[in-house]
Design a protein around this motif. Structure first.
Motif, short mmCIF file in Angstrom:
data_model
loop_
_atom_site.label_atom_id
_atom_site.label_comp_id
_atom_site.label_asym_id
_atom_site.label_seq_id
_atom_site.Cartn_x
_atom_site.Cartn_y
_atom_site.Cartn_z
N LYS A 190 0.82 -1.21 0.00
CA LYS A 190 0.00 0.00 0.00
C LYS A 190 0.85 1.26 0.00
O LYS A 190 0.33 2.37 0.10
CB LYS A 190 -0.92 -0.01 1.23
N GLY A 191 2.16 1.09 -0.09
CA GLY A 191 3.05 2.25 -0.10
C GLY A 191 3.29 2.85 1.26
O GLY A 191 3.64 4.02 1.39
N VAL A 192 3.11 2.04 2.32
CA VAL A 192 3.28 2.51 3.69
C VAL A 192 4.50 1.84 4.30
O VAL A 192 4.78 0.67 4.05
CB VAL A 192 2.02 2.18 4.54
N GLN A 193 5.24 2.57 5.11
CA GLN A 193 6.41 2.04 5.78
C GLN A 193 6.09 1.77 7.25
O GLN A 193 5.38 2.54 7.90
CB GLN A 193 7.57 3.03 5.69
N VAL A 194 6.63 0.66 7.77
CA VAL A 194 6.47 0.34 9.19
C VAL A 194 7.86 0.36 9.81
O VAL A 194 8.77 -0.34 9.36
CB VAL A 194 5.83 -1.05 9.39
N ALA A 195 8.02 1.16 10.86
CA ALA A 195 9.33 1.32 11.49
C ALA A 195 9.20 1.14 13.00
O ALA A 195 8.23 1.59 13.61
CB ALA A 195 9.91 2.70 11.18
N ALA A 196 10.19 0.47 13.60
CA ALA A 196 10.20 0.24 15.05
C ALA A 196 11.32 1.05 15.69
O ALA A 196 12.43 1.14 15.16
CB ALA A 196 10.39 -1.24 15.35
N ALA A 197 11.00 1.63 16.83
CA ALA A 197 12.00 2.38 17.59
C ALA A 197 11.82 1.99 19.06
O ALA A 197 11.01 2.58 19.77
CB ALA A 197 11.82 3.88 17.39
N ALA A 198 12.56 0.99 19.48
CA ALA A 198 12.41 0.48 20.84
C ALA A 198 13.52 1.02 21.74
O ALA A 198 14.70 0.94 21.40
CB ALA A 198 12.45 -1.05 20.83
N GLY A 199 13.11 1.56 22.87
CA GLY A 199 14.09 2.03 23.85
C GLY A 199 14.15 1.10 25.04
O GLY A 199 14.34 1.56 26.18
N VAL A 200 13.96 -0.19 24.79
CA VAL A 200 13.89 -1.15 25.89
C VAL A 200 14.82 -2.33 25.62
O VAL A 200 14.46 -3.48 25.87
CB VAL A 200 12.44 -1.65 26.09
N GLN A 201 16.01 -2.07 25.11
CA GLN A 201 16.95 -3.16 24.82
C GLN A 201 17.23 -3.96 26.08
O GLN A 201 17.56 -3.40 27.14
CB GLN A 201 18.26 -2.60 24.25
N GLY A 202 17.09 -5.27 25.95
CA GLY A 202 17.37 -6.15 27.07
C GLY A 202 16.23 -6.28 28.07
O GLY A 202 16.35 -7.06 29.02
N VAL A 203 15.14 -5.56 27.86
CA VAL A 203 14.00 -5.62 28.79
C VAL A 203 13.09 -6.77 28.38
O VAL A 203 12.78 -6.94 27.20
CB VAL A 203 13.22 -4.30 28.79
N SER A 260 -3.93 4.29 6.67
CA SER A 260 -2.78 5.15 6.36
C SER A 260 -2.69 5.38 4.86
O SER A 260 -2.93 4.46 4.07
CB SER A 260 -1.48 4.52 6.88
N GLY A 261 -2.32 6.58 4.48
CA GLY A 261 -2.16 6.90 3.07
C GLY A 261 -0.78 6.53 2.57
O GLY A 261 0.16 6.34 3.33
N SER A 262 -0.67 6.41 1.26
CA SER A 262 0.61 6.07 0.65
C SER A 262 1.67 7.12 0.99
O SER A 262 1.40 8.31 1.00
CB SER A 262 0.44 5.97 -0.87
N GLY A 263 2.87 6.63 1.29
CA GLY A 263 3.97 7.52 1.62
C GLY A 263 4.09 7.86 3.08
O GLY A 263 5.00 8.60 3.48
N THR A 264 3.21 7.35 3.92
CA THR A 264 3.25 7.64 5.35
C THR A 264 4.02 6.54 6.09
O THR A 264 4.34 5.50 5.53
CB THR A 264 1.84 7.77 5.93
N VAL A 265 4.28 6.80 7.36
CA VAL A 265 5.05 5.88 8.19
C VAL A 265 4.23 5.50 9.42
O VAL A 265 3.65 6.37 10.09
CB VAL A 265 6.40 6.49 8.63
N ILE A 266 4.18 4.20 9.72
CA ILE A 266 3.57 3.71 10.95
C ILE A 266 4.71 3.41 11.92
O ILE A 266 5.64 2.67 11.58
CB ILE A 266 2.74 2.44 10.70
N ARG A 267 4.64 3.97 13.11
CA ARG A 267 5.73 3.84 14.08
C ARG A 267 5.32 2.89 15.20
O ARG A 267 4.24 3.01 15.77
CB ARG A 267 6.10 5.21 14.65
N LEU A 268 6.22 1.97 15.52
CA LEU A 268 6.06 1.07 16.66
C LEU A 268 7.07 1.47 17.73
O LEU A 268 8.28 1.54 17.45
CB LEU A 268 6.28 -0.40 16.26
N LEU A 269 6.57 1.73 18.92
CA LEU A 269 7.42 2.22 20.00
C LEU A 269 7.25 1.33 21.23
O LEU A 269 6.22 0.68 21.41
CB LEU A 269 7.04 3.66 20.37
N ALA A 270 8.28 1.35 22.10
CA ALA A 270 8.20 0.64 23.37
C ALA A 270 9.01 1.42 24.40
O ALA A 270 10.12 1.89 24.10
CB ALA A 270 8.74 -0.78 23.25
#
Length: 481
Positions: free
Chosen positions: A354-367, A391-401
């Motif tokens: 669908k032209g959408v990017q999924v990116a993860a940014a975890a600040g819980v290394q080792g947890v 989500s529209g094309s060209g957008t980013v979905i962010r996964l956080l922890a």
């Protein structure tokens, strides 16, 4: 008569099953050489493999359509209140899947009227049944009756109404609406074709599943009808007592209907679907090895459809278990960062399409967190599927922890259209969607995700601003060190 001097036949055998025969004949030669016979045998083996492959693929496609229809009817039965609505939809689905000339659902007339009956306009009733007819045999024995061709059928009579309409093939499946008081079935689902047709056990299983759902819906509707107040003059206390008894009876009936429906979904859907998946996967590997792109694409379509079916079945079962407080989780120790990375990996292809990017940014290394790995990935699946959808094309979905005291908060954030404030309060109800309307038979994802998270003693909530996007958050407890 044709002047054939020599004829050589080779059976088409798949294991011990005889599929057909291939012949070679000659008008001039008196016989065939050993080389000719070996060549025909080799051709017969290849022909057999092609026929079997085609038959398995066709059966998988047909089974996938049938299971999808049963799941759709089960979803409707969970929310619909009028039995006629379910019966009419059941007849429509059978007609769509099997494509016969007529489909009818009928009940034997008993005291109080015949109840819900649906058949094509102008189509004659098969009840009361002609002695010896498929309908009569199904009601008498409680077993399905299949007639491949009435013209050569010796077990069953050919009812005059069917003969007048040129019906040559039929399958009749009994339906048991009444629970007590009657040993025999009191209804039938009949499918009729004007062409000779070999209905098989797969079709019977499909019709039985449909009939079971219909019967449960009628029982539930009949119970609600009999428990309604009659409006006669009673004092307030008696009316309240009758109303309480009526509500308790309706609740028991609804719970029993749900249990029946769960049994149908678990048995009549899951087992055949597993066979479909296995056959399709084996054929897909074979077609890929043979570089048959067209067949491989068709099989991939079957596998995708069966995957959707598995998810729908899982949603229906989870829905009932959550509502009854019986959702089971099997928690263990999981790495928080790996949970995010796995969720990204699983959903990146669908997002990319669908032209959408999924990116993860975890600040819980080792947890590490305490959770049921498979269940929590289902939570991510529900949240990410919604995020990708809106989500529209060209957008980013962010996964956080991020760690918060004795818990880890996970977030799935998108930049979609957002959710109106007046809809936020009911967003996690079943059959609700993050879109702008209530969806019939779907919208279970957020309700199930919330139930799974709460079974882990966590919390799921959403922050959303119309026009700016939504962020779904849920928490999981830290694993004990």
């Amino acid at each position: 008569h044709r002047g054939v001097q020599a004829l050589y036949g080779v059976p088409l055998l798949h294991g011990e099953e005889l599929i057909g025969v291939v012949h070679i004949g000659s008008l001039t030669a008196p016989g065939f050489s050993e080389q000719d016979r070996l060549m025909l045998g080799s051709m017969a083996s290849r022909a057999t493999a092609a026929i079997v492959q085609h038959s398995l693929r066709a059966a998988a496609e047909r089974g996938s359509r049938q299971q999808a229809a049963v799941a759709a009817l089960a979803a409707l039965a969970l929310e619909a209140t009028e039995p006629r609505q379910i019966v009419e939809r059941a007849v429509e689905l059978v007609a769509e899947v099997l494509a016969p000339d007529a489909v009818a659902f009928e009940r034997v007339k008993r005291a109080g009227g015949p109840g819900v009956q649906v058949r094509p306009e102008g189509w004659p009733s098969q009840l009361p049944a002609v002695p010896g007819s498929p309908a009569e045999r199904a009601l008498a024995t409680g077993q399905p009756v299949i007639v491949d061709d009435f013209r050569s059928e010796s077990r069953c009579a050919w009812p005059l109404p069917l003969r007048e309409r040129g019906v040559l093939s039929a399958v009749t499946v009994p339906v048991r609406v009444s629970r007590e008081g009657h040993d025999r079935p009191d209804g039938i689902v009949g499918v009729y074709s004007r062409l000779p047709r070999a209905f098989d056990s797969q079709d019977v299983v499909f019709l039985q599943a449909v009939g079971n759902i219909v019967a449960g819906a009628i029982r539930r509707g009949r119970s609600a009808e009999t428990q309604r107040p009659d409006g006669s003059g009673r004092d307030g206390d008696r009316r309240q007592g009758a109303a309480g008894r009526r509500l308790r009876q309706e609740l028991r009936q609804a719970m029993r209907f749900r249990e029946d429906l769960l049994a149908i979904v678990s048995h009549d859907l899951r087992s055949p679907l597993a066979a479909i998946n296995l056959s399709a996967a084996l054929l897909a590997r074979q077609s890929q090895a043979e570089s048959n792109a067209r067949i491989h694409k068709q099989l991939e379509t079957i596998l995708r459809a069966s995957g959707r079916m598995e998810r729908l079945i899982g949603n229906l079962l989870d829905l009932a278990n959550i509502e009854s407080g019986r959702l089971e989780v099997d928690p263990g120790v999981c790495d928080a960062t790996m949970l995010l990375e796995e969720a990204v990996e699983l959903h990146a292809p669908a997002a990319a399409a669908k032209g959408v990017q999924v990116a993860a940014a975890a600040g819980v290394q080792g947890v590490q967190v305490h959770c049921d790995h498979a269940r929590i990935q289902r939570v991510f699946s529900h949240l990410l599927s919604n995020a990708i959808k809106f989500s529209g094309s060209g957008t980013v979905i962010r996964l956080l922890a991020a760690q918060e005291d004795d818990r880890v908060r996970f977030t799935v954030a998108d930049s979609g259209p957002g959710i109106a404030p007046e809809r936020l309060g009911r967003l996690f109800e079943p059959y609700r969607s993050a879109g702008n309307r209530v969806r019939k038979g779907t919208g279970l994802g957020l309700f199930i995700a919330k139930g799974i998270v709460e079974a882990h003693r966590g919390r799921l909530w959403v922050d959303s601003t119309p026009g700016e996007g939504s962020a779904f958050h849920f928490t999981l407890p830290l694993a004990e060190r």
